[in-house]
Design a protein around this motif. Structure first.
Motif, PDB file in Angstrom:
ATOM      1  N   LYS A 108      50.375  38.706  50.332  1.00  0.00           N
ATOM      2  CA  LYS A 108      49.225  38.413  51.246  1.00  0.00           C
ATOM      3  C   LYS A 108      47.921  37.765  50.385  1.00  0.00           C
ATOM      4  N   CYS A 109      48.002  38.646  49.157  1.00  0.00           N
ATOM      5  CA  CYS A 109      46.705  38.372  48.235  1.00  0.00           C
ATOM      6  C   CYS A 109      47.146  38.726  46.701  1.00  0.00           C
ATOM      7  N   VAL A 110      46.835  37.928  45.785  1.00  0.00           N
ATOM      8  CA  VAL A 110      47.048  37.942  44.318  1.00  0.00           C
ATOM      9  C   VAL A 110      45.691  38.182  43.891  1.00  0.00           C
ATOM     10  N   VAL A 111      45.523  39.383  43.155  1.00  0.00           N
ATOM     11  CA  VAL A 111      44.064  39.474  42.420  1.00  0.00           C
ATOM     12  C   VAL A 111      44.349  39.529  40.798  1.00  0.00           C
ATOM     13  N   ILE A 227      47.582  28.692  40.545  1.00  0.00           N
ATOM     14  CA  ILE A 227      46.643  28.779  41.857  1.00  0.00           C
ATOM     15  C   ILE A 227      47.215  27.670  42.948  1.00  0.00           C
ATOM     16  N   ARG A 228      47.512  26.391  42.708  1.00  0.00           N
ATOM     17  CA  ARG A 228      47.629  25.615  43.455  1.00  0.00           C
ATOM     18  C   ARG A 228      49.127  25.894  44.126  1.00  0.00           C
ATOM     19  N   VAL A 237      43.941  34.079  46.761  1.00  0.00           N
ATOM     20  CA  VAL A 237      43.826  34.042  45.245  1.00  0.00           C
ATOM     21  C   VAL A 237      42.573  34.679  44.734  1.00  0.00           C
ATOM     22  N   VAL A 238      42.191  35.739  44.402  1.00  0.00           N
ATOM     23  CA  VAL A 238      40.923  36.270  43.880  1.00  0.00           C
ATOM     24  C   VAL A 238      41.121  36.232  42.451  1.00  0.00           C
ATOM     25  N   LEU A 239      40.100  35.571  41.657  1.00  0.00           N
ATOM     26  CA  LEU A 239      40.081  35.724  40.236  1.00  0.00           C
ATOM     27  C   LEU A 239      38.857  36.545  40.145  1.00  0.00           C
ATOM     28  N   SER A 269      39.024  32.483  45.400  1.00  0.00           N
ATOM     29  CA  SER A 269      37.460  32.904  45.270  1.00  0.00           C
ATOM     30  C   SER A 269      37.365  33.745  43.889  1.00  0.00           C
ATOM     31  N   PHE A 270      36.222  33.677  43.181  1.00  0.00           N
ATOM     32  CA  PHE A 270      35.990  34.207  41.818  1.00  0.00           C
ATOM     33  C   PHE A 270      34.956  35.152  42.001  1.00  0.00           C
TER      34      PHE A 270
END
Length: 335
Positions: A108-111, A227-228, A237-239, A269-270
């Motif tokens: 669901k999410c990559v940090v 990221i793409r 994607v949370v940077l 997001s960053f």
């Protein structure tokens, strides 16, 4: 002459057979270790490459593995989470790992913890100090093959040998078999919060690197491409940057602002915490100037949940561009 040629062929045949048998033994050791102690810190790279299947994944170096508490994310948000951070493993390692995982499944999410100091370097020796974690996967993984080959031209030849691929793996694979110690907490490896002298803040004059301060174009291109790929698979994607107990140079802040541009895409997001004021006057949160201890990790994870993860995991992808705002200047420490 014919007998000599036959002897040479037989000799090399025996060498190849021994080499293949050694490789098979190491694979068997790894598989047994993963079954017996999947949370063992010694097998974390292999577990992440092959087995991890959680909703939220955290990527980075030791700052990540020591600084983000996976269980807090699970308890707070009702999702599964795993800390994929690895000591001494920099951007190229992380990039290879993320691409490998999203080929296997879509979390669901990559940090992703981005160190603004290491992304300015091109392919420096520090990027390759732990490429051997990936060498067993050389044949079947294009990302691993490109990463390993870029370390040295001769690696294409060396990787023909199974013994070369596994020559640093004996203790990594043996310890999970003979011992049940050194387990992680869903990848998180806490540092003690007491029992040592807390660090002094690194002053700006001691925190300036010589050489270029501009982004490596090659790394930036790789970052945007990864990221793409995540966005194409509807993965948030949370940077992030992680707090350090040091004053930050203007050049580093410039690179952080450049990173902010990546958050202009939907699902991305960053959030900058490298000099967050909540951590800048509290040495009790650190073990060394660049690693959060368990107390600091718990506070940082709480902040991460509230400011980064809750807004996106409680939103739908179509709402994400509206709900997420990148934080570049909030809570920034200034002298």
């Amino acid at each position: 002459m014919k007998k000599l040629i036959v002897k040479i062929i037989v000799f090399f045949g025996i060498v190849v057979l021994i080499d293949q048998c050694v490789g098979a033994v190491f694979v068997a050791m790894k598989e047994y270790g993963l079954r017996r102690h999947p949370q063992c810190v010694w097998l974390r790279p292999q577990y992440v490459m092959e087995k991890v299947s959680d909703d939220v994944l955290f990527f980075g170096s030791s700052r990540t593995s020591r600084g983000i508490v996976s269980s807090m994310v699970q308890d707070s948000l009702g999702v599964t989470a795993y800390n994929c951070g690895q000591e001494g493993c920099m951007f190229l390692y992380q990039n290879c790992l993320i691409n490998t995982i999203i080929d296997r499944y879509s979390p669901k999410c990559v940090v992703w913890e981005i160190n603004p100091r290491t992304i300015v370097e091109d392919f420096s020796p520090s990027e390759y100090q732990n490429f051997r974690h990936f060498s067993p996967y050389y044949d079947d993984n294009i990302y691993v093959r490109n990463y390993v080959d870029s370390a040295a031209e001769m690696n294409k030849l060396f990787m023909c040998s199974q013994m070369y691929r596994y020559n640093s793996k004996l203790f990594y694979y043996l310890f999970p078999i003979i011992s049940s110690a050194d387990n992680t907490e869903n990848g998180y490896a806490p540092l003690p919060a007491t029992g040592y002298k807390y660090p002094q803040m690194i002053k700006l004059k001691d925190n300036i690197r010589k050489g270029t301060h501009n982004f490596s174009t090659r790394k930036y291109d790789m970052l945007t491409a990864t990221i793409r790929r995540c966005v194409d698979k509807n993965i948030f994607v949370v940077l992030i940057t992680i707090p350090t107990y040091s004053e930050v140079s203007p050049e580093t802040m410039k690179n952080i602002r450049d990173l902010q541009r990546l958050s202009e895409k939907p699902l991305v997001s960053f959030h900058n915490y490298v000099n967050d004021r909540r951590f800048m006057h509290a040495d009790l949160y650190y073990k060394g100037a660049v690693h959060l201890n368990s107390k600091g990790a718990e506070l940082f994870t709480k902040i991460l949940i509230e400011e980064c993860l809750t807004p996106i995991l409680e939103s739908s992808p179509s709402q994400n561009k509206i709900l997420i705002e990148s934080s570049i200047c909030d809570n920034v420490y200034t002298r």
